[in-house]
Write an enzyme that holds these catalytic residues in place. Structure first.
Site, mmCIF file in Angstrom:
data_model
loop_
_atom_site.group_PDB
_atom_site.id
_atom_site.type_symbol
_atom_site.label_atom_id
_atom_site.label_comp_id
_atom_site.label_asym_id
_atom_site.label_seq_id
_atom_site.Cartn_x
_atom_site.Cartn_y
_atom_site.Cartn_z
ATOM 1 N N ASP A 79 5.735 32.618 79.198
ATOM 2 C CA ASP A 79 6.480 32.014 80.311
ATOM 3 C C ASP A 79 7.630 32.915 80.720
ATOM 4 O O ASP A 79 7.936 33.050 81.900
ATOM 5 C CB ASP A 79 6.994 30.629 79.921
ATOM 6 C CG ASP A 79 5.838 29.630 79.835
ATOM 7 O OD1 ASP A 79 5.126 29.635 78.817
ATOM 8 O OD2 ASP A 79 5.627 28.893 80.814
ATOM 9 N N CYS A 90 -2.362 26.824 73.879
ATOM 10 C CA CYS A 90 -2.059 26.262 75.196
ATOM 11 C C CYS A 90 -3.117 26.660 76.223
ATOM 12 O O CYS A 90 -4.303 26.791 75.871
ATOM 13 C CB CYS A 90 -0.653 26.650 75.636
ATOM 14 S SG CYS A 90 -0.041 25.610 76.984
HETATM 15 P P1 RI2 Z 1 -0.158 31.664 82.597
HETATM 16 C C1 RI2 Z 1 2.215 27.529 80.166
HETATM 17 O O1 RI2 Z 1 3.268 26.633 80.286
HETATM 18 C C2 RI2 Z 1 1.937 27.915 78.732
HETATM 19 O O2 RI2 Z 1 3.092 28.078 77.967
HETATM 20 C C3 RI2 Z 1 1.204 29.202 78.979
HETATM 21 O O3 RI2 Z 1 1.079 29.985 77.825
HETATM 22 C C4 RI2 Z 1 2.125 29.829 80.025
HETATM 23 O O4 RI2 Z 1 2.463 28.738 80.875
HETATM 24 C C5 RI2 Z 1 1.586 30.986 80.774
HETATM 25 O O5 RI2 Z 1 0.494 30.615 81.567
HETATM 26 P P2 RI2 Z 1 3.060 25.118 80.844
HETATM 27 O O6 RI2 Z 1 3.322 25.180 82.329
HETATM 28 O O7 RI2 Z 1 0.912 32.104 83.536
HETATM 29 O O8 RI2 Z 1 1.683 24.624 80.511
HETATM 30 O O9 RI2 Z 1 -0.714 32.794 81.777
HETATM 31 O O10 RI2 Z 1 4.132 24.333 80.146
HETATM 32 O O11 RI2 Z 1 -1.221 30.839 83.272
#
Ligand code: RI2
Length: 305
Positions: free
Chosen positions: A194, A125
């Site tokens: 998350d 991701c």
């Molecule tokens: P940071 C994202 O969720 C991903 O799951 C990623 O690993 C997590 O948030 C943490 O991201 P999405 O919003 O807080 O893309 O480390 O569904 O940036």
């Protein structure tokens, strides 16, 4: 951005990533306090609680959103007048954003120390905390290679590979199904989070648990990055984390399937503590088993309610 615009942007994923949505929510409340006028404190409280609900309803899984709002509203109940409440909300919002950015920077420094010169890293991701570790390692002169998953359905992996390539990092995109095949080349897996539950389970982008299983099988260290506001104190008292399901249009185009075909699109999954070698937080690398201690340290005595 105001609260409505922020909630919509989070829902559409124009603002995404657990840390970014947390900061955006805190900022939206700060902006409301800065720009709106209220005739009395009761109306202010009512409006702010409505704003809280709108923001919380935008996406259900990342507890960082809940904790950012909790932090920003802390003390509002005790404010005696509108001026006092406005000042408090603005100050709390700024403090949260600052602390959040600093936490990501600290995680980068701490996590980068776990990356050895010559390492091949796998990430999933697009986590700002995980990528910060990789970028710091690279800036410190370590010769690293990164494999990044596409991360269907939203394909945040495209953001990741471009972000790392821009830094001059040797990066290779793989499809999610290639994780087990490439694991033999990998020295360390680094992902974001998350939500982290009281028993050390990590909720992160769908597919994370497959990386953890493949890493475990290949005896490759599996490291999670997460600011301490990713810890969910509610899970201590039995709450479970809602796994967001998103639009089926993220997976297929109109008319592609027979009408009887169902689609299930959960966008997060759970990785049990036993697959996690360490959680890199801004206060250090901790074991999933010590999440409760941090919870108490961070949020004070947690009361059952
Ligand atoms: P940071 C994202 O969720 C991903 O799951 C990623 O690993 C997590 O948030 C943490 O991201 P999405 O919003 O807080 O893309 O480390 O569904 O940036």
């Amino acid at each position: 951005m105001n609260v409505d615009e922020t909630a919509d942007a989070i829902k559409r994923m124009d603002i995404r990533g657990a840390g970014r949505i947390a900061r955006a929510a805190a900022e939206a409340i700060g902006n409301t306090a800065r720009t709106q006028e209220w005739k009395d404190i009761d109306v202010l409280r009512k409006d702010i609680l409505t704003a809280r609900k709108k923001l919380l309803d935008s996406r259900p899984t990342a507890v960082s959103l809940f904790n950012a709002i909790r932090y920003t509203l802390k003390g509002m109940d005790k404010c005696k007048n509108v001026k006092e409440a406005k000042e408090l909300l603005i100050r709390n919002s700024e403090d949260f954003v600052k602390a959040s950015n600093e936490a990501v920077a600290k995680i980068g420094i701490i996590g980068s120390r776990r990356i050895k010169d010559g390492s091949v890293i796998l990430t999933h991701c697009n986590s700002s905390a995980a990528l910060e570790c990789i970028k710091v390692a690279h800036r410190n002169g370590k010769k690293i290679k990164v494999y990044a998953t596409e991360s269907r359905p939203w394909r945040q992996g495209i953001l990741t590979v471009n972000e790392l390539a821009k830094e001059g990092i040797d990066v290779t995109l793989i499809i999610d199904g290639a994780v087990r095949s490439v694991m033999k080349k990998i020295d360390i897996v680094i992902v974001g989070s998350d939500t982290i539950t009281s028993n050390g389970t990590v909720i992160n982008k769908i597919g994370t648990s497959q990386l953890a299983l493949a890493a475990n099988e290949a005896r490759v260290p599996f490291v999670v990055c997460g600011e301490t506001y990713k810890i969910s104190s509610q899970t201590l008292f039995g709450d479970t984390v809602t796994i967001e399901e998103r639009e089926t249009s993220e997976i297929v185009r109109d008319g592609e399937l027979r009408s009887s075909v169902k689609i299930f699109n959960p966008v997060f999954d759970s990785t049990p503590a036993k697959y996690i070698d360490g959680i890199v937080t801004e206060i250090g690398i901790v074991s999933p088993g010590s999440v409760y201690e941090i919870m108490v340290r961070r949020f004070g005595e947690i009361e059952f309610n």
